[in-house]
Design an enzyme around this catalytic site. Structure first.
Site, mmCIF file in Angstrom:
data_model
loop_
_atom_site.group_PDB
_atom_site.id
_atom_site.type_symbol
_atom_site.label_atom_id
_atom_site.label_comp_id
_atom_site.label_asym_id
_atom_site.label_seq_id
_atom_site.Cartn_x
_atom_site.Cartn_y
_atom_site.Cartn_z
ATOM 1 N N SER A 81 0.833 -1.200 0.000
ATOM 2 C CA SER A 81 0.000 0.000 0.000
ATOM 3 C C SER A 81 0.874 1.258 0.000
ATOM 4 C CB SER A 81 -0.963 -0.047 1.183
ATOM 5 O OG SER A 81 -1.979 0.920 1.067
ATOM 6 N N HIS A 87 -8.084 -5.117 -0.237
ATOM 7 C CA HIS A 87 -6.885 -4.426 0.201
ATOM 8 C C HIS A 87 -6.490 -4.904 1.610
ATOM 9 C CE1 HIS A 87 -4.090 -1.000 -0.086
ATOM 10 N NE2 HIS A 87 -4.246 -0.899 1.226
ATOM 11 N N ASP A 131 -10.208 -3.712 -4.658
ATOM 12 C CA ASP A 131 -9.340 -2.726 -4.020
ATOM 13 C C ASP A 131 -9.385 -1.453 -4.857
ATOM 14 O OD1 ASP A 131 -7.284 -1.213 -2.919
ATOM 15 O OD2 ASP A 131 -5.757 -2.774 -3.094
#
Length: 314
Positions: A155, A280, A250
């Site tokens: 991320s 995610h 996501d």
């Protein structure tokens, strides 16, 4: 594809718990209330774990160094945790880092870079770069072969790994062997199909990403900087090989895949994998989501191949 049954159950449990949306919290509240460590599983034993600090551009940077059993020098992965540059810490990714240490037989240096909004862009990127440079320049002190150092993260941490790869190429101070980009943030934009389709209901929301970006950037102009939005870099050639992992459900899916495509077009060796049915954050959850463990294993195998290839070149 349908939402993975394990991910669906997890999301239902979270919804039932009734936690307030991230975007309604202060950074301090978000740090206190966001904890996914219970989903990671039991921490594996590694040869050695050391908490220490290393020099950074604005003071000492805390790191946690995981060393496998056996005799070095080992290859190394410099790892940056996710959390939108605002939340997350070394404990957030403790289990995945241990798994990667054992499965890739490498030292993992997990970096506790400065967080926003107390430290806005480019603080996190500067810390991330300084940590990778330190590992290359001081590898022998931690049983690391400085010619086999990779960067990785998930991320916002994937964003930092991609940015460090760009910075190392641009500055020409050291070379990296590989970049491991797990559902990375690559662009300060919310215009993709995946942002539209996955705006709500899949753990990471569009509103949360707006909240993260607003805390991280000093102003909108920062978002156009390739060291914040690597997808906007004019040139992506001469970068290390990459594994780019994305999740179907996501908001960040499309920008991660767009970055992988641009790397390929620039002649970079890229392996891109979309985990269908996944949300995610699944890389943090190998104890709860089977595909989370699959992703960890895929990452470890990719690192092993990259590190072996480096050995043959030397």
């Amino acid at each position: 594809m349908a939402l993975d049954s394990q991910a669906k159950f997890l999301l239902e449990q979270m919804a039932a718990a009734g936690a307030p949306p991230m975007s309604s919290l202060s950074p301090e509240e978000a740090r206190l209330t966001t904890d996914f460590s219970a989903l990671a599983g039991t921490p594996e034993t590694v040869g050695k774990v050391e908490n220490r600090t290393i020099p950074g551009p604005e003071g000492e940077i805390p790191v946690r160094i995981y060393t496998p059993e056996g005799d070095g020098p080992f290859p190394a992965l410099v790892f940056y945790h996710g959390g939108g540059w605002v939340i997350g810490d070394l404990d957030t990714v403790d289990v995945p880092c241990r798994l990667l240490t054992n499965r890739a037989n490498c030292v993992v240096v997990s970096v506790d870079y400065r967080l926003a909004p107390e430290h806005k862009f480019p603080a996190a990127a500067d810390d991330a770069y300084a940590a990778a440079k330190w590992v290359v320049e001081n590898g022998s002190s931690i049983q690391v072969d400085p010619s086999r150092v990779a960067v990785g993260g998930d991320s916002a941490g994937g964003n930092l790994a991609a940015v460090v790869a760009l910075m190392s190429r641009d500055n020409n101070e050291f070379e990296l062997a590989y970049q491991l980009l797990i559902y990375p943030v690559t662009n300060h934009s919310y215009e993709t199909v995946s942002y539209s389709d996955n705006a709500d209901g899949y753990l990471l929301t569009k509103n949360s990403m707006v909240w993260f970006w607003d805390h991280y950037l000093r102003d909108a102009e920062d978002g156009k900087n390739p060291y914040a939005s690597p997808l906007l870099a004019a040139e992506l050639s001469s970068l290390p090989p990459a594994l780019v992992i994305t999740a179907e459900f996501d908001p960040l899916r499309d920008e991660g895949e767009a970055y992988a495509q641009r790397l390929k077009e620039a002649g970079v060796q890229v392996e891109a994998t979309r985990y269908n049915g996944m949300i995610h954050g699944f890389f943090w959850m190998p104890g709860t989501l089977e595909q989370g463990m699959q992703a960890v294993n895929q990452a470890a195998e990719a690192l092993k191949r990259a590190f072996t290839k480096e050995e043959k070149v030397l």
